[in-house]
Scaffold this motif. Structure first.
Motif, PDB file in Angstrom:
ATOM      1  N   PHE B 166       0.826  -1.203   0.000  1.00  0.00           N
ATOM      2  CA  PHE B 166       0.000   0.000   0.000  1.00  0.00           C
ATOM      3  C   PHE B 166       0.862   1.256   0.000  1.00  0.00           C
ATOM      4  O   PHE B 166       0.524   2.255  -0.624  1.00  0.00           O
ATOM      5  N   ALA B 169       2.022   1.508  -3.569  1.00  0.00           N
ATOM      6  CA  ALA B 169       0.954   1.961  -4.461  1.00  0.00           C
ATOM      7  C   ALA B 169       0.764   3.459  -4.325  1.00  0.00           C
ATOM      8  O   ALA B 169       0.577   4.171  -5.312  1.00  0.00           O
ATOM      9  N   SER B 170       0.814   3.934  -3.101  1.00  0.00           N
ATOM     10  CA  SER B 170       0.622   5.364  -2.873  1.00  0.00           C
ATOM     11  C   SER B 170       1.786   6.167  -3.440  1.00  0.00           C
ATOM     12  O   SER B 170       1.582   7.182  -4.104  1.00  0.00           O
ATOM     13  N   ALA B 171       2.998   5.686  -3.224  1.00  0.00           N
ATOM     14  CA  ALA B 171       4.175   6.378  -3.768  1.00  0.00           C
ATOM     15  C   ALA B 171       4.097   6.414  -5.292  1.00  0.00           C
ATOM     16  O   ALA B 171       4.425   7.417  -5.918  1.00  0.00           O
ATOM     17  N   GLY B 174       2.375   9.177  -6.889  1.00  0.00           N
ATOM     18  CA  GLY B 174       2.962  10.500  -6.776  1.00  0.00           C
ATOM     19  C   GLY B 174       2.750  11.161  -5.436  1.00  0.00           C
ATOM     20  O   GLY B 174       2.887  12.368  -5.312  1.00  0.00           O
ATOM     21  N   ALA B 175       2.419  10.361  -4.419  1.00  0.00           N
ATOM     22  CA  ALA B 175       2.259  10.928  -3.087  1.00  0.00           C
ATOM     23  C   ALA B 175       3.621  10.985  -2.395  1.00  0.00           C
ATOM     24  O   ALA B 175       4.453  10.105  -2.590  1.00  0.00           O
ATOM     25  N   THR B 176       3.822  12.024  -1.594  1.00  0.00           N
ATOM     26  CA  THR B 176       5.049  12.093  -0.812  1.00  0.00           C
ATOM     27  C   THR B 176       4.940  11.125   0.358  1.00  0.00           C
ATOM     28  O   THR B 176       3.887  10.549   0.616  1.00  0.00           O
ATOM     29  N   GLN B 179       2.346  12.324   2.815  1.00  0.00           N
ATOM     30  CA  GLN B 179       0.999  12.147   2.252  1.00  0.00           C
ATOM     31  C   GLN B 179       0.586  10.687   2.311  1.00  0.00           C
ATOM     32  O   GLN B 179      -0.573  10.367   2.572  1.00  0.00           O
ATOM     33  N   ARG B 182      -0.212   9.861   6.009  1.00  0.00           N
ATOM     34  CA  ARG B 182      -1.457  10.467   6.465  1.00  0.00           C
ATOM     35  C   ARG B 182      -2.666   9.863   5.746  1.00  0.00           C
ATOM     36  O   ARG B 182      -3.682   9.572   6.363  1.00  0.00           O
ATOM     37  N   GLY B 183      -2.536   9.649   4.442  1.00  0.00           N
ATOM     38  CA  GLY B 183      -3.704   9.252   3.665  1.00  0.00           C
ATOM     39  C   GLY B 183      -3.914   7.759   3.539  1.00  0.00           C
ATOM     40  O   GLY B 183      -5.030   7.305   3.305  1.00  0.00           O
ATOM     41  N   VAL B 184      -2.854   6.967   3.684  1.00  0.00           N
ATOM     42  CA  VAL B 184      -2.993   5.530   3.482  1.00  0.00           C
ATOM     43  C   VAL B 184      -2.617   4.736   4.737  1.00  0.00           C
ATOM     44  O   VAL B 184      -3.400   3.947   5.251  1.00  0.00           O
ATOM     45  N   PRO B 187      -4.829   5.595   8.125  1.00  0.00           N
ATOM     46  CA  PRO B 187      -6.192   5.042   8.057  1.00  0.00           C
ATOM     47  C   PRO B 187      -6.210   3.506   8.099  1.00  0.00           C
ATOM     48  O   PRO B 187      -7.061   2.920   8.757  1.00  0.00           O
ATOM     49  N   GLU B 188      -5.261   2.876   7.417  1.00  0.00           N
ATOM     50  CA  GLU B 188      -5.222   1.407   7.455  1.00  0.00           C
ATOM     51  C   GLU B 188      -4.923   0.910   8.863  1.00  0.00           C
ATOM     52  O   GLU B 188      -5.422  -0.123   9.288  1.00  0.00           O
TER      53      GLU B 188
END
Ligand SMILES: Nc1ncnc2c1ncn2[C@@H]1O[C@H](COP(=O)(O)OP(=O)(O)OP(=O)(O)O)[C@@H](O)[C@H]1O
Ligand SMILES: [Mg+2]
Lengths: 261, 282
Positions: B166, B169-171, B174-176, B179, B182-184, B187-188
Motif C-alpha cells: 500500500f 501503491a501510494s508512492a 505520486g504521493a510524498t 501524504q 497520512r492518507g494511506v 487510516p489502514e
C-alpha cells in the motif's frame, strides 16, 4: 486538468542509457539501453530473477525506495533526465504510473475514493471535477458498467480482476503519460486476464505502456515491441512479431520456445 | 503409528495446559462472583450519583467516576498524539538512525517500570517543577506518561501490519512520504491504533499507586471544576472504602469494584470489536 478528452499526440517517450542497478553490492542490471516509443505497448519478458521488475522500477524511481538499492546511468522521459537531482521523484511518478502484480486497492477506501486516491492524497482534487474524473477513469479501465451502482462500497469488495482494473483506473486518474505494469494478470483467472488485455490494447496509443509478463501469448497479443532480458542484460529488443517468429539471438529463441526459464 | 508412551505424554501435556488455563480463570471467576455478590445490593442510581459520606448507606461514587473520566480525557489528549507521533517517527522515518534505536530500547524498558515510579516522576515534574500542584491536570499528565509506552508500542505494531504494497501503491501515484502516511498508512492502521489506545486508557483507569503519590484525595465531596482542581479517582475511592473497618463500607468497595470492572469490560469490548473489524477487512 483537462477532463474532457485526451489529445492523441502526447508524451511518453522513454530512453534509458546504460542503466546499472542493484542492491547493496549485488548488481542486478548490467547496463540496459532501450528506446521506447510513445503510445506503444512494450512487453518485457525473461526468466524469473533476470531483473524485469528492477528495470521497471528504475523508470519511475521506485527502485530507490529500497534502502539498499543503487542505480547508475540515465533515464530520459521526453528528453528530460529522470535522475536529475533537481527533479522530485514525486512529480515523475505522477507522469509514470504503475500497476502491481497483486491488485492492491486501498482497503479503507471506497471504489470511488480509490479512483481518486492519487489526487486526494496529493491534495489536488477539485471537488467539481471528481464525478467526471471517476466516470472517465473507470470507463477507460472498462469497469464503469460493473461498479457504477456501488461506487460507495469498499474497493476490496470487488473480485480480483475487478480490483486490478480498479487499480488501473486509479493510475489513469492522475493522468500519466506512461503506465508500467508488473505482471498485472498473474493473479487473475483467464477471463479477467482477457479483459485486462483488451483494456491494455484500448489504452495503447493514448499511453506508453510497458508490461512485464511471463506469458508469451500475452506478450504476443498485447505488445507491438518486445524486449528479452536475461541475467540483467538486454538480449534482444525488436518488433514483437520478429521476436516470436524469427529472433536473431539463439537465447531468445530458446526462451520463447520454452527450452529454459 | 505413535507409540503408547508418546500418546500419554501428549495427553498429560494437554491436561497440564488445560489446567493452567482453567485454574487462573476459576480463581478470577470466584473473586468476581464474590465481589458481585457483596456489592450488587449497594448498586443503585443513588450510589452512582452520590458523594462519599460518613454513613456507608448514603455514600456514592460520583466524584470518583467524574474524576476518572476527566483523568482519562487528559491522559488520552496528551498520550495519544505524542505516542502516535513517536510511533510514526520510529516506524516510518527513523528506522535505522541511532537515535531511533536508542529510543526504541528505552521505550521497551519504560513499559516495564513499576507505576509507583511514574507517580514519583509525576510528583517531581508536574506537581513540583511545573507547579501544577496536586491537581487533576498533574494526575492526568502522570498517567499519560505511564501509558505512553503502551501507545507507542501498540501503534508501531499497528503500523507494521500495513502491507508494504500500500505504501508502494501510494508512492507510485505520486504521493510524498508524509501524504502516504497520512492518507494511506494511518487510516489502514487506525483500528489497531484505536485498540491500543483503548487498552492504554483502560490501564490508566485502573491505576491507583501513581495517583496516591501525586496526591490525589480519597475523600472528596465535590466535583473537579477546573484543571487545577483537587480530585479523586474510582480506584482511589475503592481503596478508601476497603481500608475502613466497618463492614458496610466493604460492601461499598465491592460495589465500586463492580462499577470499575464494568467500565473496563466495556472498554475492552470496544477494543475487541475494533480488532475484529480490522481482521474482517483483510
Ligand atoms: N529488495 C531487494 N533486495 C535485494 N535484492 C533484490 C530485491 N528485489 C529484488 N532483488 C534481486 O534482484 C534480482 C532481480 O529481481 P527482479 O524482481 O527484478 O526479477 P524479475 O525479473 O522481476 O523476476 P520475477 O519474474 O520473478 O518477478 C533477483 O535476483 C532478486 O533476488
Ligand atoms: Mg518481477
Amino acid at each position: 486538468m483537462n477532463v474532457e478528452q485526451k489529445e492523441p499526440a502526447r508524451g511518453g517517450a522513454i530512453e534509458t542509457r546504460e542503466i546499472v542497478a542493484g542492491f547493496d553490492t549485488r548488481e542486478v542490471l548490467h547496463g540496459i539501453s532501450m528506446q521506447i516509443q510513445p503510445g506503444q505497448v512494450t512487453a518485457l519478458i525473461g526468466p524469473s530473477g533476470c531483473g524485469k521488475s528492477t528495470f521497471l522500477r528504475c523508470l519511475n524511481r521506485m527502485h530507490e525506495l529500497v534502502p539498499s538499492a543503487f542505480i547508475r546511468g540515465s533515464v530520459q522521459l521526453d528528453g528530460q533526465e529522470v535522475y536529475d537531482p533537481e527533479l522530485d521523484p514525486v512529480f515523475l511518478r505522477r507522469r509514470v504510473g504503475m500497476v502491481f502484480q497483486k491488485p492492491n486497492p486501498f482497503p479503507s477506501m471506497s471504489i470511488r475514493d480509490n479512483v481518486l486516491a492519487g489526487l486526494t492524497l496529493t491534495n489536488r482534487l477539485k471537488a467539481s471535477e471528481a464525478d467526471l474524473l471517476v466516470e472517465r477513469a473507470l470507463n477507460q479501465a472498462a469497469l464503469w458498467d460493473e461498479v457504477k451502482d456501488r461506487l460507495k462500497s469498499p474497493g476490496m469488495s470487488l473480485s480480483g480482476g475487478q480490483q486490478q482494473r480498479l487499480c488501473i483506473a486509479r493510475s489513469l486518474a492522475v493522468d500519466p503519460d506512461v503506465l508500467l505494469m508488473d505482471e498485472p494478470c498473474s493473479a487473475l483467472d483467464p477471463i479477467a486476464t482477457a479483459r485486462v488485455e483488451d483494456l491494455i490494447q484500448s489504452l495503447a496509443g493514448d499511453y506508453t505502456i510497458i508490461i512485464v509478463t511471463h506469458n508469451m501469448q500475452q506478450a504476443a497479443r498485447v505488445s507491438s515491441r518486445t524486449a528479452f532480458l536475461l541475467s540483467g542484460e538486454l538480449v534482444e529488443f525488436a518488433e514483437t512479431n520478429t521476436i516470436f517468429t524469427s529472433p536473431r539471438d539463439q537465447r531468445t529463441e530458446d526462451y520463447i520456445t520454452g527450452k529454459f526459464g | 503409528m505413535k507409540k503408547n508412551h508418546e500418546i500419554w505424554y501428549e495427553r498429560g501435556f494437554l491436561l497440564l495446559c488445560g489446567f493452567s488455563v482453567l485454574l487462573p480463570l476459576a480463581i478470577l471467576f470466584y473473586f468476581v462472583a464474590q465481589v458481585v455478590m457483596d456489592g450488587f445490593g449497594r448498586l443503585s442510581l443513588q450510589f452512582l450519583l452520590g458523594f462519599p459520606s460518613r454513613f456507608a448507606e448514603q455514600a456514592g461514587v460520583l466524584p470518583g467516576l467524574v474524576g476518572s473520566f476527566y483523568l482519562l480525557l487528559i491522559t488520552g489528549l496528551i498520550a495519544l498524539p505524542i505516542g502516535v507521533g513517536a510511533a510514526v517517527y520510529l516506524e516510518e522515518y527513523g528506522k535505522r538512525s541511532r537515535l531511533a534505536t536508542l529510543i526504541e530500547v528505552n521505550i521497551s524498558n519504560l513499559a516495564g517500570v513499576p507505576s509507583v515510579i511514574y507517580g514519583l516522576l509525576g510528583l517531581a515534574v508536574f506537581v513540583r517543577a511545573l507547579g501544577m500542584g496536586r491537581s487533576i491536570l498533574a494526575g492526568g499528565c502522570t498517567l499519560a506518561f505511564l501509558v505512553l509506552p503502551i501507545v507507542v508500542i501498540s501503534t508501531r505494531e499497528a503500523l507494521r501490519t500495513v502491507p508494504q504494497g500500500f505504501r508502494e501503491a501510494s508512492a507510485a501515484l505520486g504521493a510524498t512520504k508524509w501524504q502516504t502516511i497520512r492518507g494511506v498508512v494511518l487510516p489502514e492502521a487506525m483500528p489497531g491504533i484505536l485498540t491500543g489506545a483503548i487498552l492504554a486508557l483502560s490501564r490508566a483507569l485502573g491505576e491507583t499507586a501513581p495517583l496516591v503519590v501525586v496526591g490525589a484525595l480519597t475523600y472528596v465531596t465535590f466535583l473537579p471544576n477546573s484543571l487545577n482542581s483537587p480530585f479523586t479517582a474510582l480506584p482511589l475511592q475503592i481503596y478508601n472504602w476497603v481500608s475502613r473497618p466497618q463492614a458496610a463500607f466493604a460492601a461499598n468497595a465491592a460495589a465500586g469494584i463492580v462499577v470499575l470492572l464494568i467500565l473496563m469490560l466495556a472498554m475492552n469490548m470496544i477494543a475487541v470489536i475494533l480488532r475484529g473489524r480490522m481482521q474482517n477487512r483483510r
